[in-house]
Motif scaffolding. Structure first.
Motif, mmCIF file in Angstrom:
data_model
loop_
_atom_site.group_PDB
_atom_site.id
_atom_site.type_symbol
_atom_site.label_atom_id
_atom_site.label_comp_id
_atom_site.label_asym_id
_atom_site.label_seq_id
_atom_site.Cartn_x
_atom_site.Cartn_y
_atom_site.Cartn_z
ATOM 1 N N ILE A 40 -3.119 11.080 -2.618
ATOM 2 C CA ILE A 40 -2.044 12.056 -2.747
ATOM 3 C C ILE A 40 -0.859 11.692 -1.872
ATOM 4 O O ILE A 40 0.301 11.732 -2.301
ATOM 5 N N SER A 41 -1.112 11.306 -0.626
ATOM 6 C CA SER A 41 -0.019 10.977 0.284
ATOM 7 C C SER A 41 0.740 9.742 -0.187
ATOM 8 O O SER A 41 1.949 9.623 0.054
ATOM 9 N N THR A 42 0.076 8.831 -0.879
ATOM 10 C CA THR A 42 0.765 7.660 -1.421
ATOM 11 C C THR A 42 1.809 8.088 -2.439
ATOM 12 O O THR A 42 2.943 7.587 -2.446
ATOM 13 N N VAL A 51 1.660 3.912 -10.161
ATOM 14 C CA VAL A 51 0.349 3.416 -10.550
ATOM 15 C C VAL A 51 -0.384 3.081 -9.254
ATOM 16 O O VAL A 51 0.083 2.255 -8.460
ATOM 17 N N LEU A 52 -1.505 3.747 -9.008
ATOM 18 C CA LEU A 52 -2.283 3.531 -7.788
ATOM 19 C C LEU A 52 -3.482 2.663 -8.127
ATOM 20 O O LEU A 52 -4.315 3.031 -8.960
ATOM 21 N N CYS A 53 -3.565 1.507 -7.494
ATOM 22 C CA CYS A 53 -4.589 0.512 -7.810
ATOM 23 C C CYS A 53 -5.683 0.506 -6.753
ATOM 24 O O CYS A 53 -5.397 0.535 -5.552
ATOM 25 N N GLU A 54 -6.923 0.457 -7.219
ATOM 26 C CA GLU A 54 -8.023 0.244 -6.287
ATOM 27 C C GLU A 54 -7.957 -1.165 -5.717
ATOM 28 O O GLU A 54 -7.403 -2.078 -6.334
ATOM 29 N N MET A 92 0.828 -1.221 0.000
ATOM 30 C CA MET A 92 0.000 0.000 0.000
ATOM 31 C C MET A 92 0.854 1.260 0.000
ATOM 32 O O MET A 92 0.318 2.368 0.078
ATOM 33 N N CYS A 93 2.200 1.062 -0.072
ATOM 34 C CA CYS A 93 3.132 2.196 -0.088
ATOM 35 C C CYS A 93 2.888 3.125 1.094
ATOM 36 O O CYS A 93 2.807 4.353 0.937
#
Length: 634
Positions: free
Chosen positions: A262-264, A277-280, A237-238
């Motif tokens: 954003i914080s990720t 790349v942010l994944c649901e 989840m970084c």
């Protein structure tokens, strides 16, 4: 809150509005902060900006909503270069006034009430309220319901957000019938970004103002980028402190959404990543959004990210990919679709009043923004922008307030209820692909999602017929409800009954002779002359009859014919089924009744939906009222 065509201070009508000392758009700004403690806000890294007792917008929310309602024409506006065009509010020639009663810590009821009462006293034409309680509460305990009841008595149109607690049912707020309650839906525009890996291209969304160009970067999943002594679950989840810079430096990191979007990105940036790349999460394909990420990034659905993760696991050579920011895409189908976050009906306070009333664009809306705060609202972000994208029913509300302002300017003698009716009865329930409005999962939406439908400003200017609801009608409505105390809100001892609190506000000087006991048999709340119809406790044997009246505002001597879409398991009869207006009387009114009779109790045991449409052959008017019915009580 849109002000009238008079100056509230700083200028007067004789001043040159182009003069540097006179602002011709924002003509008043007040602050209410009795319930908020003194605080400071960071700007440029220095904690020296006093927030309390200043009307300046340090959050961006007020600038965004006010410009959506009444902003002037601004060519070349964009969000980080995306969606470039001429920006304007719904009422671009309106004068606007700002009444600040909310802060980072939230709002207090008394500050909100005082802000509303001050706006009423100063003579605004439209109140745009992008705020509300976390849940619907009794009218006597609701500062917004109390304050706006006075506004209605003064001829002020009140528009408010439905809330952001969807998709759970029974979460809609601001449910007083004199308020025009607005849900949020999508537009046919998205801010898209391509993620290219192997021979595959998938699409996500982003507002990144930087790109990785045509260069390929090695890709790594957050799960495989953890420190040796850190949990792979956290690094997937970084989460802060979970990524090993030696593993992610100059790479595209694939993270699963666990916290804020954003914080990720900031975590990846601090670890030296080139992009993200942010994944649901599992099973979620409906909540991707365009955000102003601090690094090149793409927000992608779960199903699309499975392709990326499978690729990372399957290739034996170092996996590589690209992130390419593209131009905003318009003409997206199907649209509109209901936003997941938009609060749903039924109305938990008075289920006989359908809420929300209407839906409007509330996803990825470009509007003005305060340069006293970063576009992400995070302290690590030092960017400042005049325009940005935000989502919420807060963004949908001022769209409708702007339309209300146009109607007020076009028909200055119309009551708030007539304007509200014009907006509701001309709404559309279809999407641009020929289907009905859906939710983000593709399921057919209902009036509990969108009320009467999606706002249609052009049709609202010529509604044909309107349902006019007078302050006395609202007083009758209050009398039909159980008495409710005001304990906890106002310092009254003993607490006032609901009727003693609200009826004087609604009727003003006419309230003195008005007593509920004088009415004899008080009509039920379902008989309020409302542009939609909602009935509960339908008898399995027998029927319920609801009363309505409409006013001809289309001119001439039209004849309207009713067509009915029956709710499942319920037979609907409109009497009379035709309404003929003579034309001799301006804004002539006609009464009709709607009888609802259950013929399939099993189907009608749940909420079922239908509607009535009045149409005139020659005028081309279609006057739509949704119907909600159930045999359930409460």
């Amino acid at each position: 809150m849109v002000a009238p065509t008079k100056w509230l201070g700083g200028c007067d009508a004789s001043d040159d509005i182009d003069n540097a000392g006179c602002n011709g758009k924002l003509i008043g700004a007040r602050v209410f902060s009795k319930g908020i403690q003194a605080q400071t806000s960071s700007k440029g890294g220095q904690m020296n900006q006093t927030v309390v007792n200043s009307p300046w917008d340090y959050m961006g929310h007020g600038s965004h909503t006010l410009s959506t309602a009444g902003g002037g024409f601004v060519p070349g506006a964009s969000a980080f270069g995306h969606g470039i065009g001429t920006a304007k509010g719904g009422s671009p020639w309106a004068h606007v006034a700002s009444y600040k009663a909310c802060y980072n810590e939230g709002c207090t009821s008394l500050d909100v009430l005082k802000a509303i009462l001050t706006a009423v006293e100063e003579g605004v034409d439209v109140l745009s309220l992008s705020l509300g309680e976390p849940r619907a509460i009794d009218y006597a305990g609701d500062a917004i319901a109390i304050g706006t009841s006075l506004a209605i008595s003064k001829g002020i149109v009140v528009v408010a957000s439905a809330g952001n607690s969807g998709p759970q049912p029974a979460t809609v707020t601001n449910v007083a019938p004199w308020i025009l309650t607005v849900a949020a839906s999508t537009m046919d525009r998205i801010f898209q970004v391509d993620v290219i890996f192997g021979a595959t291209t998938i699409q996500g969304q982003s507002l990144s103002n930087s790109t990785l160009g045509n260069q390929e970067y090695e890709m790594i999943s957050g799960e495989n980028a953890n420190f040796e002594d850190q949990s792979a679950t956290d690094s997937a989840m970084c989460l802060p402190g979970s990524l090993d810079p030696s593993k992610v430096s100059n790479k595209i990191v694939v993270c699963t959404r666990g916290g804020g979007t954003i914080s990720t990105g900031q975590v990846v940036k601090e670890a030296g990543g080139a992009g993200m790349v942010l994944c649901e999460g599992s099973g979620s394909d409906s909540s991707i959004s365009a955000e102003p990420h601090v690094i090149p990034a793409a927000h992608c659905s779960y199903s699309q990210c499975r392709e990326i993760l499978d690729y990372l696991q399957s290739t034996t050579s170092p996996p590589v990919g690209q992130i390419k920011i593209r131009e905003a895409k318009v003409g997206v189908t199907p649209s509109p679709m209901m936003a997941d976050f938009s609060s749903r009906g039924p109305n938990t306070i008075t289920p006989e009043i359908l809420k929300p009333d209407i839906t409007a664009p509330g996803v990825s809306v470009i509007a003005a923004y305060s340069q006293g705060v970063s576009p992400t609202g995070r302290s690590f972000d030092d960017r400042r922008v005049p325009y940005t994208v935000q989502s919420g029913t807060s963004m949908a509300c001022p769209h409708v307030a702007g339309v209300a302002g146009l109607l007020k300017a076009t028909y200055p003698n119309w009551s708030p209820a007539m304007i509200k009716s014009a907006i509701m009865t001309t709404a559309t329930t279809g999407a641009n692909d020929g289907s009905g409005i859906r939710d983000k999962m593709g399921t057919a939406a209902t009036p509990f999602n969108y009320g009467s439908g999606h706002v249609n400003p052009v049709r609202a200017l010529d509604p044909g017929l309107v349902y006019d609801t007078t302050p006395r009608d609202y007083a009758n409505f209050i009398c039909s409800l159980r008495p409710t105390s005001t304990e906890g809100l106002l310092p009254t001892s003993p607490p006032l009954p609901l009727s003693d609190l609200l009826i004087p506000l609604l009727l003003g000087a006419d309230a003195d002779p008005f007593e509920c006991s004088q009415l004899g048999g008080v009509d039920g709340p379902e008989n309020l002359n409302y542009p939609s119809i909602a009935t509960t406790c339908l008898p399995v044997s027998g029927s319920v009859t609801v009363k309505r009246r409409v006013k001809n505002v289309g001119g001439g001597a039209p004849t309207y014919t009713a067509s009915v879409t029956e709710p499942g398991g319920v037979r609907v009869t409109v009497q009379p089924s035709t309404l003929s207006f003579g034309g001799e009387i301006a804004e002539e009114e006609k009464d009709f009744t709607v009888m609802l009779e259950v013929h399939d109790a099993a189907v009608a045991a749940d909420y079922v939906f239908g509607g009535i449409e009045w149409s005139d052959v020659d005028g081309g008017h279609r006057v739509w009222s949704p119907i909600v019915a159930t045999t359930k009580c409460g």
